[in-house]
Design a protein around this motif. Structure first.
Motif, PDB file in Angstrom:
ATOM      1  N   ALA A  37       1.560   1.089  -0.239  1.00  0.00           N
ATOM      2  CA  ALA A  37       1.144  -0.182  -0.544  1.00  0.00           C
ATOM      3  C   ALA A  37      -0.115  -0.380  -1.293  1.00  0.00           C
ATOM      4  O   ALA A  37      -0.314  -1.289  -2.201  1.00  0.00           O
ATOM      5  N   LEU A  38      -0.925   0.508  -1.211  1.00  0.00           N
ATOM      6  CA  LEU A  38      -2.180   0.572  -1.991  1.00  0.00           C
ATOM      7  C   LEU A  38      -2.021   0.711  -3.578  1.00  0.00           C
ATOM      8  O   LEU A  38      -2.375   0.104  -4.440  1.00  0.00           O
ATOM      9  N   SER A  39      -1.021   1.508  -3.630  1.00  0.00           N
ATOM     10  CA  SER A  39      -0.246   1.843  -5.244  1.00  0.00           C
ATOM     11  C   SER A  39       0.180   0.496  -5.762  1.00  0.00           C
ATOM     12  O   SER A  39      -0.013   0.236  -7.051  1.00  0.00           O
ATOM     13  N   VAL A  74      -2.327  -4.644   3.470  1.00  0.00           N
ATOM     14  CA  VAL A  74      -1.510  -3.296   3.551  1.00  0.00           C
ATOM     15  C   VAL A  74      -0.579  -3.584   4.938  1.00  0.00           C
ATOM     16  O   VAL A  74       0.606  -3.146   4.523  1.00  0.00           O
ATOM     17  N   SER A  75      -1.102  -4.026   6.132  1.00  0.00           N
ATOM     18  CA  SER A  75      -0.206  -4.027   7.116  1.00  0.00           C
ATOM     19  C   SER A  75       0.756  -5.259   6.658  1.00  0.00           C
ATOM     20  O   SER A  75       2.016  -5.032   7.151  1.00  0.00           O
ATOM     21  N   LYS A  76       0.540  -6.425   5.977  1.00  0.00           N
ATOM     22  CA  LYS A  76       1.630  -7.234   5.556  1.00  0.00           C
ATOM     23  C   LYS A  76       2.741  -6.674   4.744  1.00  0.00           C
ATOM     24  O   LYS A  76       3.773  -6.769   5.038  1.00  0.00           O
ATOM     25  N   TYR A  77       2.232  -5.890   3.860  1.00  0.00           N
ATOM     26  CA  TYR A  77       3.069  -5.063   2.912  1.00  0.00           C
ATOM     27  C   TYR A  77       4.062  -4.201   3.731  1.00  0.00           C
ATOM     28  O   TYR A  77       5.294  -4.165   3.453  1.00  0.00           O
ATOM     29  N   ILE A  78       3.400  -3.542   4.766  1.00  0.00           N
ATOM     30  CA  ILE A  78       4.184  -2.388   5.396  1.00  0.00           C
ATOM     31  C   ILE A  78       5.219  -3.228   6.201  1.00  0.00           C
ATOM     32  O   ILE A  78       6.318  -2.871   6.633  1.00  0.00           O
ATOM     33  N   TRP A  79       4.757  -4.259   7.011  1.00  0.00           N
ATOM     34  CA  TRP A  79       5.853  -5.104   7.904  1.00  0.00           C
ATOM     35  C   TRP A  79       6.784  -5.823   6.952  1.00  0.00           C
ATOM     36  O   TRP A  79       8.041  -5.757   7.349  1.00  0.00           O
ATOM     37  N   ASP A  80       6.323  -6.290   5.989  1.00  0.00           N
ATOM     38  CA  ASP A  80       7.454  -7.074   5.095  1.00  0.00           C
ATOM     39  C   ASP A  80       8.341  -6.029   4.456  1.00  0.00           C
ATOM     40  O   ASP A  80       9.688  -6.370   4.290  1.00  0.00           O
ATOM     41  N   GLY A  87      -4.086   0.181  -6.442  1.00  0.00           N
ATOM     42  CA  GLY A  87      -4.866   1.341  -6.003  1.00  0.00           C
ATOM     43  C   GLY A  87      -6.039   0.822  -4.926  1.00  0.00           C
ATOM     44  O   GLY A  87      -6.678   1.526  -4.007  1.00  0.00           O
ATOM     45  N   THR A  88      -6.091  -0.585  -4.734  1.00  0.00           N
ATOM     46  CA  THR A  88      -7.116  -1.129  -3.763  1.00  0.00           C
ATOM     47  C   THR A  88      -6.377  -2.224  -2.978  1.00  0.00           C
ATOM     48  O   THR A  88      -5.713  -3.133  -3.607  1.00  0.00           O
ATOM     49  N   GLY A  89      -6.640  -2.357  -1.723  1.00  0.00           N
ATOM     50  CA  GLY A  89      -6.143  -3.479  -0.954  1.00  0.00           C
ATOM     51  C   GLY A  89      -6.844  -3.407   0.421  1.00  0.00           C
ATOM     52  O   GLY A  89      -7.491  -2.491   1.072  1.00  0.00           O
ATOM     53  N   TRP A  90      -6.817  -4.735   0.913  1.00  0.00           N
ATOM     54  CA  TRP A  90      -7.296  -4.968   2.413  1.00  0.00           C
ATOM     55  C   TRP A  90      -6.627  -4.648   3.345  1.00  0.00           C
ATOM     56  O   TRP A  90      -5.360  -4.628   3.170  1.00  0.00           O
TER      57      TRP A  90
END
Length: 84
Positions: free
Chosen positions: A14-16, A27-33, A20-23
């Motif tokens: 997700a951070l990549s 990150v949670s939204k990326y993982i859930w999606d 390289g940076t994320g809130w």
């Protein structure tokens, strides 16, 4: 079945994807999606996955893969330079 350790890979992924940076919420939204189906199929991890994402971030900090945040909540999560 998703294991807790896999969260570390997903946080890095997700951070990549964010350069390289994320809130944490992003990150949670990326993982859930991206991994909703796997999380739902994982059994009890479905109920703890957001906690497990934060656990993974702390483990990655302990491994020097994420920059430290020094218990601050106003800083995004950031990959160390050698990981990005």
């Amino acid at each position: 079945m998703v294991k807790r350790e896999k969260m570390k890979l997903w946080v890095i992924e997700a951070l990549s994807s964010f350069g390289g940076t994320g809130w944490p919420k992003d990150v949670s939204k990326y993982i859930w999606d991206k991994y909703e189906h796997e999380l739902k199929a994982s059994g009890s991890l479905l109920y703890t996955w957001q906690y497990d994402v934060r656990w993974a971030a702390q483990e990655l900090r302990n491994e020097k893969k994420l920059k430290p945040v020094y218990k601050r909540r106003d800083l995004p999560w950031e990959l160390n330079e050698f990981n990005s």
